[in-house]
Design a protein around this motif. Structure first.
Motif, PDB file in Angstrom:
ATOM      1  N   UNK A 151       0.858  -1.189   0.000  1.00 36.00           N
ATOM      2  CA  UNK A 151       0.000   0.000   0.000  1.00 36.00           C
ATOM      3  C   UNK A 151       0.892   1.236   0.000  1.00 36.00           C
ATOM      4  N   UNK A 152       0.608   2.202  -0.894  1.00 39.79           N
ATOM      5  CA  UNK A 152       1.446   3.392  -1.034  1.00 39.79           C
ATOM      6  C   UNK A 152       0.588   4.644  -1.123  1.00 39.79           C
ATOM      7  N   UNK A 153       1.113   5.726  -0.572  1.00 37.45           N
ATOM      8  CA  UNK A 153       0.530   7.047  -0.800  1.00 37.45           C
ATOM      9  C   UNK A 153       1.037   7.538  -2.152  1.00 37.45           C
ATOM     10  N   UNK A 154       0.137   7.732  -3.089  1.00 36.48           N
ATOM     11  CA  UNK A 154       0.529   8.023  -4.468  1.00 36.48           C
ATOM     12  C   UNK A 154       1.411   9.258  -4.588  1.00 36.48           C
ATOM     13  N   UNK A 155       1.143  10.297  -3.814  1.00 35.10           N
ATOM     14  CA  UNK A 155       1.739  11.608  -4.052  1.00 35.10           C
ATOM     15  C   UNK A 155       3.123  11.795  -3.418  1.00 35.10           C
ATOM     16  N   UNK A 173      -3.953  11.613   5.763  1.00 35.10           N
ATOM     17  CA  UNK A 173      -5.094  12.333   5.235  1.00 35.10           C
ATOM     18  C   UNK A 173      -5.649  11.686   3.986  1.00 35.10           C
ATOM     19  N   UNK A 174      -6.817  12.139   3.573  1.00 31.93           N
ATOM     20  CA  UNK A 174      -7.443  11.563   2.382  1.00 31.93           C
ATOM     21  C   UNK A 174      -6.646  11.897   1.128  1.00 31.93           C
ATOM     22  N   UNK A 175      -6.758  11.039   0.143  1.00 32.53           N
ATOM     23  CA  UNK A 175      -6.038  11.234  -1.110  1.00 32.53           C
ATOM     24  C   UNK A 175      -6.065   9.947  -1.903  1.00 32.53           C
ATOM     25  N   UNK A 176      -5.278   9.926  -2.960  1.00 28.37           N
ATOM     26  CA  UNK A 176      -5.199   8.732  -3.787  1.00 28.37           C
ATOM     27  C   UNK A 176      -4.073   7.843  -3.286  1.00 28.37           C
ATOM     28  N   UNK A 177      -4.412   6.590  -3.012  1.00 27.53           N
ATOM     29  CA  UNK A 177      -3.431   5.603  -2.586  1.00 27.53           C
ATOM     30  C   UNK A 177      -3.344   4.521  -3.660  1.00 27.53           C
TER      31      UNK A 177
END
Length: 693
Positions: A519-523, A552-556
């Protein structure tokens, strides 16, 4: 011809005071008055060096072709305006502080300016001496951004007997560039080798050095910037792993030039290669002292030279080994020095020869031996010329008739053995670089489309299945906030693990991917440092909830994990250097890339063959070929990927950097498990992904 053989020159600011620039420049200009008209301009109108002067350029009967500005910067605008009005086409700008408006007026008039803030120029072939200092004519062309460093190189060249063919101090390069000065040396007959000092590198430097190499004129480069000048980029490992000198060395490899660290090393190397570059790194050592021969052998190893055994020893007046110890044979008969040299240069076992010890001192200590020693020196020079095998001498005598005879005959002599051996090591390195550069020339055009060929991965490789910023167009515009997903889409020829873009735990639970998961934080550029990546997951939904709560919310990104135990992790990075343009880096990858700093760097683009050479230079190279029973990894696919990444950055001027880290390569192929792209001129916030000023 304005800056090499002008029909006429004028020194504005000529002076009778030996402490002033105008005196040195006037005196130098007068050396060439048999070849060209020389005018001295002094506002008082008094004689300079017993020669008449005029008060202004407008008093001359015709416009001089070249004007030397030897007046304070405050007076330069008026002098330039007057010179342009009468039709002057070239200027040598000695003073610093010439403003941009003056430079623009020169350019707009179609005239040229060398400098400003330069020391001047000298050309032995045309008796052109418009510089501070004295120059001994010779074969070394000198182009220097620093006048003082260039003058030091010229002085050392005079001491070595090499001399200077042309000297150009380019100063601030407001108009005439170092690249132009180098290109002028390609057809300069007196120049056989070129020494360059630069602090910054503009367009054309690499191609100019390559043209000199192709013309048979070796290039020796001196520059600065080893530590504090290292170029760092906050977002990528690639930037942190690349220093300014790394890139300069890559430029030298592309051009077939060699970088050294001191002015003395420039001259020492130039003296060795002025008559030919060694064919290899094998050195033969001759000494009249066993201790001095052993010291030379140790230094040779440090310099990257080999000291091979001799297969042909017939005629050696000494112990038949390498180093060759004359053991008194030279004292019995001075001609034994030449006999030993002849056996080595004709035997085919060595590429260069060092003669170390007392030779050169006989005539100085015993004058009756001077003629015989000089005759032996001439014979040694003849042998070097006949065979093309460079010979260098370390003499315990700093100056003698024999030492001067050796230098005059093209055999360099140094008073210390370390300078001799270091120069031969640099010469061997230059030879290897020249051969490699010649082999690479013309083989740098690469396709951009298509994935690297090779065996299928045992781990399924796939594309993003949802949430993709744009799909499959390698020429598409970059989105506002490029992240891992964007990088995957841009680099469509790279194999990545199958992945989903996810924004909620529900999307994670609905995955059709096969675990274990990542699992990765895209940004995030540096995911590990911020807890933005979790590996080996069996319950990815819980991991998502925890990560989202922190970041925080975002694209993962939910991704299948590469579990191959025999994979080697590397980094492939491409960045745009401010001086040389795109460069490509490969090295030890993963989270410890900056710790190990095991890298190889070249100018981009590179061919797959050059990429394989880069991989072979790495400390971890044995891991790629398999060790302790492991299978070799797919180096062919890896090299093709390196070449494709390098070509992509060249083709995409809107990109500043591309990084794949880590790239996992195994026997069954290559898989990139993280990627980063940085748009040109953009800097991304390390935690939010938002662009900042």
């Amino acid at each position: 011809m304005i800056f090499s053989d002008p029909a006429s020159v004028a020194v504005v600011g000529a002076s009778d005071d030996p402490a002033k620039w105008g005196h040195w420049l006037a005196r130098g200009a007068l050396i060439g008055r048999d070849r060209r008209a020389v005018h001295l301009v002094n506002r008082s109108g008094g004689p300079v060096l017993s020669e008449p002067t005029v008060r202004s350029l407008s008093e001359l009967p015709e416009a001089p072709e070249l004007v030397v500005l030897a007046v304070p910067a405050a007076h330069v605008p008026a002098v330039v305006d007057e010179a342009l009005a009468v039709g002057v086409r070239g200027f040598v700008g000695i003073p610093a502080g010439i403003d941009d408006g003056v430079i623009s007026r020169i350019r707009d008039a179609g005239a040229r300016l060398l400098g400003p803030n330069c020391l001047g120029l000298f050309d032995a072939a045309t008796s052109l001496h418009l510089a501070w200092g004295r120059f001994q004519p010779g074969s070394l062309g000198v182009v220097s951004q620093s006048g003082q460093v260039g003058l030091e190189i010229a002085g050392l060249a005079a001491e070595s007997g090499l001399g200077v063919s042309r000297f150009v101090s380019v100063g601030n390069q407001a108009d005439v560039t170092a690249a132009e000065a180098l290109l002028d040396l390609v057809s300069h007959d007196l120049t056989t080798v070129v020494g360059v000092y630069l602090e910054s590198f503009g367009p054309g430097i690499v191609s100019a050095m390559a043209e000199l190499r192709a013309a048979g004129k070796p290039v020796v480069l001196l520059t600065v910037g080893s530590s504090s000048a290292a170029q760092q980029a906050a977002l990528s490992h690639t930037g942190a792993l690349t220093s300014s000198l790394d890139v300069v060395d890559a430029a030298c490899r592309r051009a077939g030039a060699v970088r050294v660290s001191t002015p003395a090393a420039v001259v020492d190397l130039a003296a060795v290669v002025s008559s030919g570059v060694p064919r290899g790194c094998r050195v033969g050592i001759i000494s009249d002292s066993g201790g001095q021969g052993a010291i030379a052998a140790d230094l040779a190893a440090v310099a990257g030279l080999s000291v091979p055994s001799l297969s042909s020893v017939d005629g050696l007046p000494a112990v038949a080994s390498n180093p060759v110890d004359l053991a008194g044979a030279g004292e019995r008969d001075l001609s034994n020095y030449a006999r030993a040299v002849e056996v080595l240069v004709r035997g085919g076992d060595v590429d260069t020869v060092v003669l170390s010890g007392y030779f050169g001192s006989y005539g100085a200590d015993t004058p009756s031996l001077e003629d015989a020693e000089v005759a032996v020196a001439h014979r040694i020079c003849s042998l070097a010329r006949e065979t093309g095998v460079p010979v260098a001498v370390h003499s315990m005598c700093a100056d003698s008739a024999a030492v001067r005879a050796l230098r005059a005959g093209g055999v360099p002599v140094q008073h210390t053995i370390e300078r001799v051996v270091a120069a031969l090591g640099d010469a061997a390195r230059l030879g290897a670089l020249s051969v490699a550069a010649a082999a690479r020339s013309g083989a740098l055009s690469l396709p951009l489309a298509g994935a690297p060929t090779g065996p299928e991965l045992s781990v399924p490789a796939g594309r993003i299945e949802s949430g993709d910023p744009f799909r499959g167009d390698p020429c598409a515009s970059l989105p506002h906030q490029p992240g891992y997903l964007t990088a995957r889409e841009l680099l469509s020829f790279v194999r990545f693990p199958r992945a989903h873009a996810v924004t909620s735990a529900a999307e994670v639970k609905a995955t059709t991917l096969t675990g274990p998961y990542v699992l990765k934080a895209d940004w995030l550029p540096h995911k590990s440092e911020h807890g933005g990546v979790k590996t080996g997951l069996t319950d990815p939904a819980t991991a998502f909830e925890e990560m989202e709560a922190r970041l925080g919310p975002g694209t993962y990104v939910l991704e299948e994990m590469d579990t191959r135990e025999d994979a080697v992790e590397l980094i492939i990075g491409a960045k745009r250097d401010h001086s040389f343009g795109p460069v490509i880096l490969v090295g030890a990858g993963g989270i410890h890339a900056e710790l190990f700093r095991d890298t190889a760097i070249e100018l981009a683009p590179v061919t797959p063959a050059t990429a394989r050479e880069m991989l072979a230079r790495l400390v971890l190279a044995p891991l790629l070929s398999g060790r302790r029973g492991a299978k070799p990894v797919d180096v062919t696919a890896l090299a093709e990927l390196i070449a494709q990444i390098s070509a992509t950055l060249v083709a995409r001027p809107d990109l500043s950097e591309i990084e794949l880290n880590p790239v996992r390569v195994g026997p069954d192929g290559v898989l990139a498990v993280d990627a980063l792209i940085i748009p040109s001129g953009d800097r991304l916030n390390d935690t939010s992904g938002r662009r900042v000023a």
